[in-house]
Design a protein around this motif. Structure first.
Motif, PDB file in Angstrom:
ATOM      1  N   SER B  96     -58.884   3.272 -67.042  1.00 27.66           N
ATOM      2  CA  SER B  96     -59.526   2.045 -66.376  1.00 27.66           C
ATOM      3  C   SER B  96     -60.568   1.115 -67.069  1.00 27.66           C
ATOM      4  O   SER B  96     -60.152  -0.511 -66.879  1.00 27.66           O
ATOM      5  CB  SER B  96     -59.988   2.473 -64.990  1.00 27.66           C
ATOM      6  N   GLN B  97     -61.152   1.756 -68.033  1.00 26.86           N
ATOM      7  CA  GLN B  97     -62.145   0.843 -68.740  1.00 26.86           C
ATOM      8  C   GLN B  97     -61.400  -0.147 -69.645  1.00 26.86           C
ATOM      9  O   GLN B  97     -61.783  -1.427 -69.575  1.00 26.86           O
ATOM     10  CB  GLN B  97     -63.204   1.609 -69.498  1.00 26.86           C
ATOM     11  N   PRO B  98     -60.350   0.352 -70.490  1.00 31.77           N
ATOM     12  CA  PRO B  98     -59.846  -0.874 -71.146  1.00 31.77           C
ATOM     13  C   PRO B  98     -58.975  -1.818 -70.378  1.00 31.77           C
ATOM     14  O   PRO B  98     -59.002  -2.878 -70.654  1.00 31.77           O
ATOM     15  CB  PRO B  98     -58.751  -0.102 -72.031  1.00 31.77           C
ATOM     16  N   ALA B 102     -59.552  -5.784 -70.475  1.00 28.77           N
ATOM     17  CA  ALA B 102     -58.647  -6.844 -70.556  1.00 28.77           C
ATOM     18  C   ALA B 102     -58.536  -7.751 -69.523  1.00 28.77           C
ATOM     19  O   ALA B 102     -58.391  -9.070 -70.109  1.00 28.77           O
ATOM     20  CB  ALA B 102     -57.086  -5.943 -70.824  1.00 28.77           C
ATOM     21  N   LEU B 103     -58.569  -7.377 -68.526  1.00 29.48           N
ATOM     22  CA  LEU B 103     -58.352  -8.373 -67.185  1.00 29.48           C
ATOM     23  C   LEU B 103     -59.501  -9.230 -67.154  1.00 29.48           C
ATOM     24  O   LEU B 103     -59.787 -10.299 -66.603  1.00 29.48           O
ATOM     25  CB  LEU B 103     -58.395  -7.542 -66.017  1.00 29.48           C
ATOM     26  N   CYS B 104     -60.848  -8.942 -67.873  1.00 29.36           N
ATOM     27  CA  CYS B 104     -62.003  -9.996 -68.042  1.00 29.36           C
ATOM     28  C   CYS B 104     -62.062 -10.896 -69.145  1.00 29.36           C
ATOM     29  O   CYS B 104     -62.954 -11.539 -69.088  1.00 29.36           O
ATOM     30  CB  CYS B 104     -63.168  -8.982 -67.611  1.00 29.36           C
ATOM     31  N   LEU B 105     -61.326 -10.628 -70.200  1.00 26.71           N
ATOM     32  CA  LEU B 105     -61.278 -11.375 -71.230  1.00 26.71           C
ATOM     33  C   LEU B 105     -61.082 -12.687 -70.946  1.00 26.71           C
ATOM     34  O   LEU B 105     -61.901 -13.531 -71.696  1.00 26.71           O
ATOM     35  CB  LEU B 105     -60.195 -11.051 -72.244  1.00 26.71           C
ATOM     36  N   VAL B 142     -58.659 -17.371 -63.973  1.00 29.79           N
ATOM     37  CA  VAL B 142     -60.333 -17.373 -64.511  1.00 29.79           C
ATOM     38  C   VAL B 142     -61.076 -16.886 -63.192  1.00 29.79           C
ATOM     39  O   VAL B 142     -62.215 -16.755 -63.135  1.00 29.79           O
ATOM     40  CB  VAL B 142     -60.722 -18.506 -64.896  1.00 29.79           C
ATOM     41  N   THR B 143     -60.328 -16.720 -62.043  1.00 28.11           N
ATOM     42  CA  THR B 143     -61.018 -16.326 -60.743  1.00 28.11           C
ATOM     43  C   THR B 143     -60.872 -14.771 -60.516  1.00 28.11           C
ATOM     44  O   THR B 143     -61.766 -13.994 -59.987  1.00 28.11           O
ATOM     45  CB  THR B 143     -60.743 -17.193 -59.447  1.00 28.11           C
ATOM     46  N   GLN B 144     -59.720 -14.204 -61.120  1.00 28.61           N
ATOM     47  CA  GLN B 144     -59.531 -12.864 -60.764  1.00 28.61           C
ATOM     48  C   GLN B 144     -60.330 -11.964 -61.247  1.00 28.61           C
ATOM     49  O   GLN B 144     -60.782 -10.916 -60.548  1.00 28.61           O
ATOM     50  CB  GLN B 144     -57.964 -12.249 -60.884  1.00 28.61           C
ATOM     51  N   PRO B 145     -60.978 -12.167 -62.295  1.00 31.58           N
ATOM     52  CA  PRO B 145     -61.865 -11.355 -63.101  1.00 31.58           C
ATOM     53  C   PRO B 145     -63.044 -11.005 -62.120  1.00 31.58           C
ATOM     54  O   PRO B 145     -63.682  -9.833 -62.046  1.00 31.58           O
ATOM     55  CB  PRO B 145     -62.335 -11.765 -64.302  1.00 31.58           C
ATOM     56  N   PHE B 146     -63.822 -11.971 -61.572  1.00 30.08           N
ATOM     57  CA  PHE B 146     -64.702 -11.842 -60.411  1.00 30.08           C
ATOM     58  C   PHE B 146     -64.633 -11.035 -59.358  1.00 30.08           C
ATOM     59  O   PHE B 146     -65.407 -10.101 -59.092  1.00 30.08           O
ATOM     60  CB  PHE B 146     -65.199 -13.300 -60.177  1.00 30.08           C
ATOM     61  N   VAL B 147     -63.238 -11.470 -58.708  1.00 27.02           N
ATOM     62  CA  VAL B 147     -63.027 -10.465 -57.459  1.00 27.02           C
ATOM     63  C   VAL B 147     -62.935  -9.051 -57.963  1.00 27.02           C
ATOM     64  O   VAL B 147     -63.464  -8.166 -57.302  1.00 27.02           O
ATOM     65  CB  VAL B 147     -61.565 -10.982 -57.148  1.00 27.02           C
ATOM     66  N   ILE B 148     -62.223  -8.734 -59.121  1.00 30.59           N
ATOM     67  CA  ILE B 148     -61.890  -7.448 -59.695  1.00 30.59           C
ATOM     68  C   ILE B 148     -63.141  -6.835 -59.857  1.00 30.59           C
ATOM     69  O   ILE B 148     -63.513  -5.590 -59.436  1.00 30.59           O
ATOM     70  CB  ILE B 148     -60.961  -7.675 -60.859  1.00 30.59           C
ATOM     71  N   LEU B 149     -63.994  -7.435 -60.794  1.00 34.43           N
ATOM     72  CA  LEU B 149     -65.559  -6.660 -61.016  1.00 34.43           C
ATOM     73  C   LEU B 149     -66.354  -6.186 -59.722  1.00 34.43           C
ATOM     74  O   LEU B 149     -66.915  -5.695 -59.585  1.00 34.43           O
ATOM     75  CB  LEU B 149     -66.397  -7.809 -61.971  1.00 34.43           C
ATOM     76  N   ILE B 150     -66.322  -7.430 -58.737  1.00 37.13           N
ATOM     77  CA  ILE B 150     -67.273  -7.256 -57.590  1.00 37.13           C
ATOM     78  C   ILE B 150     -66.550  -6.198 -56.661  1.00 37.13           C
ATOM     79  O   ILE B 150     -67.634  -5.212 -56.107  1.00 37.13           O
ATOM     80  CB  ILE B 150     -67.301  -8.586 -56.739  1.00 37.13           C
TER      81      ILE B 150
END
Lengths: 277, 259
Positions: B96-98, B102-105, B142-150
């Motif tokens: 999951s970490q890699p 990658a998704l947040c790049l 550029v929005t999906q990283p925020f959703v994923i992280l939260i």
């Protein structure tokens, strides 16, 4: 393997990443080796773009690094002290201060640039105040269109981004280590630099990396506030795609910039980690 | 000595807060000022810049485009981002970490590079016409990283025994998701969606390079700053600010999101 099959729900997100990030960036990298013939860009394998970029834009590139590095250092330094204040000094007001930082984080990228333009301009708020208070007799033209105005606006924009990772890493520091330091006779400066700083290196590295990278890649701030003195590489990359249509040159400049930035971040990381001794 | 250093810290803290907020407060203040110059004295309080702005048809077009883009982006980004985050949260960390990194790049890259890469890709490779649709695709990235992280952060404290019990009682995975998982993490998902909304409404560079004709609120502001510093900018900037700041504030209130 079974885990991978079960994880089909990550497929849409990964498809977005692959189709709209990996593929376009790979294409951009390929394009950086193409050549420009008259008004057409044709597939090729030459280093013209890189050569032109290094010959014609090395000075803008260095200027960009200088502005971005100083912005990164200033931002990270203010963010470190502000995070320390939030975590150890502000008490119950700490959460409110963090809240304010978060709110300004997502509030209007262009609005902030516009605000600085009206504050620092020749007929701007700061000049009027300075003249009104009798501190200067003539409005200062030097407030806008230079490296300083770009760095100021960038620092303003990046400060919340830099504060967050440092606050996050300071959360793990136990108050008792500060008390121990105090009991052993360390002064406030010694505690800050000898006890707190070493324990939040990861946050400081993240804060510097973020603020430096975003500053180096920005192009609207120098466009509106930079003048000729504060010109940055992003402006010239953008113009290869919007006016000059020299895609190979623009792509080569983009990859050279990213490569140099990555080098700076790695060096900074090494310096901060080495500081342990 | 101790007392004065305490005062020094509070002075410093206040200074930083003033530095962070004053430029934004000034913009809001001057949007109501009688004077056409963004400067003191601002004159009396007036709504005339808003009236002028609301009479401008270009403004309404830009406003509608912004809402259309943000509406689609928020829904799609929240759905696919939540799906990804829920799955990532149950994976081995070595896997999951890699994936997470990658998704947040895309949010760690300069937006300009993403913008020009997408432009070249759309025009030269895919051959698609630039439109609101191409802007929406860029915004998803550029929005999906925020959703994923939260959402991923929220799942760290999720009690998975609840899901197991539901499954033991015979609920299938959809029923479990709708009746157990979603109600528990609902506020986090709403918060993530609102952050996506703020990011999309404020996004400028990707929009600028991939929209072709037409405007969104940020590109409309950009055009105005570049050509004439006319006083309606304060009004439109205030509207943009109210939209992004209020969605951020609501997001933090509902999700109690901590950095």
């Amino acid at each position: 393997m079974r885990e991978l099959i079960k994880s089909w729900k990550t497929v849409p997100s990964l498809a977005v990443l692959a189709g709209l990030f990996v593929a376009p960036l790979s294409l951009l990298f390929v394009v950086s080796f193409w050549s420009k013939k008259l008004f057409r860009v044709v597939p090729d394998f030459v280093f013209d773009g890189y050569q032109k970029a290094l010959v014609s834009y090395w000075d803008v590139g260095l200027n960009t690094l200088a502005i971005a590095i100083s912005t990164g250092i200033i931002t990270t330094t203010i963010a470190f002290f502000f995070a320390f204040f939030i975590r150890f000094k502000a008490g119950r007001y700490g959460d409110i201060l963090l809240f304010i930082s978060l709110v300004t984080l997502f509030g209007g990228y262009l609005v902030k640039i516009y605000a600085w333009k009206s504050i620092l301009g020749l007929e701007g708020i700061l000049n009027t105040a300075l003249v009104g208070l009798g501190i200067v007799s003539e409005p200062l033209g030097a407030l806008l269109y230079n490296r300083g105005s770009v760095a100021t606006a960038l620092t303003h924009f990046l400060l919340p981004i830099a504060v967050l990772p440092i606050v996050a890493s300071m959360r793990n520091i136990q108050d008792i280590t500060l008390e121990a330091g105090r009991d052993l006779g360390a002064g406030p400066v010694r505690i800050l630099l000898g006890v707190v700083l070493p324990q939040c290196r990861a946050g400081i590295i993240a804060a510097f990396a973020f603020s430096f990278l975003i500053a180096a890649g920005d192009y609207i701030t120098p466009l509106f506030l930079g003048g000729t003195d504060g010109a940055m590489i992003g402006m010239f990359i953008a113009s290869q795609f919007s006016i000059r249509f020299d895609w190979p040159l623009g792509s080569a400049m983009a990859f050279l910039t990213m490569f140099s930035c990555l080098t700076v971040v790695l060096i900074a990381r090494l310096a901060i980690v080495r500081g342990r001794k | 000595m101790n007392r004065s250093s305490e005062w020094g810290w509070w002075g410093f803290g206040a200074l930083v807060v003033v530095f962070m907020t004053t430029p934004l407060i000034l913009v809001v203040l001057f949007s109501f000022g009688e004077s056409a110059l963004t400067n003191f004295p601002m004159g009396g309080i007036t709504w005339k810049w808003y009236d002028e702005l609301f009479a401008n048809r270009e403004f309404w077009k830009a406003f509608r485009n912004s809402l259309t883009i943000a509406g689609v982006v928020v829904v799609v980004s929240t759905v696919i981002g939540t799906m990804a985050a829920l799955t990532l949260a149950r994976m081995r960390p070595t896997l999951s970490q890699p994936l997470l990194i990658a998704l947040c790049l895309p949010v760690m890259m300069p937006p300009l590079v993403i913008a020009i890469a997408l432009l070249v890709y759309y025009v030269r490779w895919v051959g698609v016409e630039l439109s609101l649709f191409t802007v929406i695709l860029g915004h998803l990235l550029v929005t999906q990283p925020f959703v994923i992280l939260i959402v991923y952060a929220r799942m760290a404290t999720f009690n998975y025994e609840l899901i197991d019990s539901a499954r033991d009682l015979g609920a299938n995975s959809w029923v479990t998701f709708l009746t157990v998982t979603l109600p528990i993490i609902r506020s986090t998902v709403i918060g993530a969606g609102l952050i996506a909304l703020a990011v999309s409404l404020d996004e400028f560079l990707i929009t600028f390079f991939t929209i072709s004709g037409g405007n969104t609120l940020p590109t409309f502001v950009f055009g105005k700053i570049r050509t004439e510093m006319d006083p309606t900018i304060n009004a439109i900037a205030t509207i943009l600010l109210v939209l992004t700041v209020s969605s951020t504030i609501i997001a933090m209130k509902v999700s109690r999101y901590r950095a």
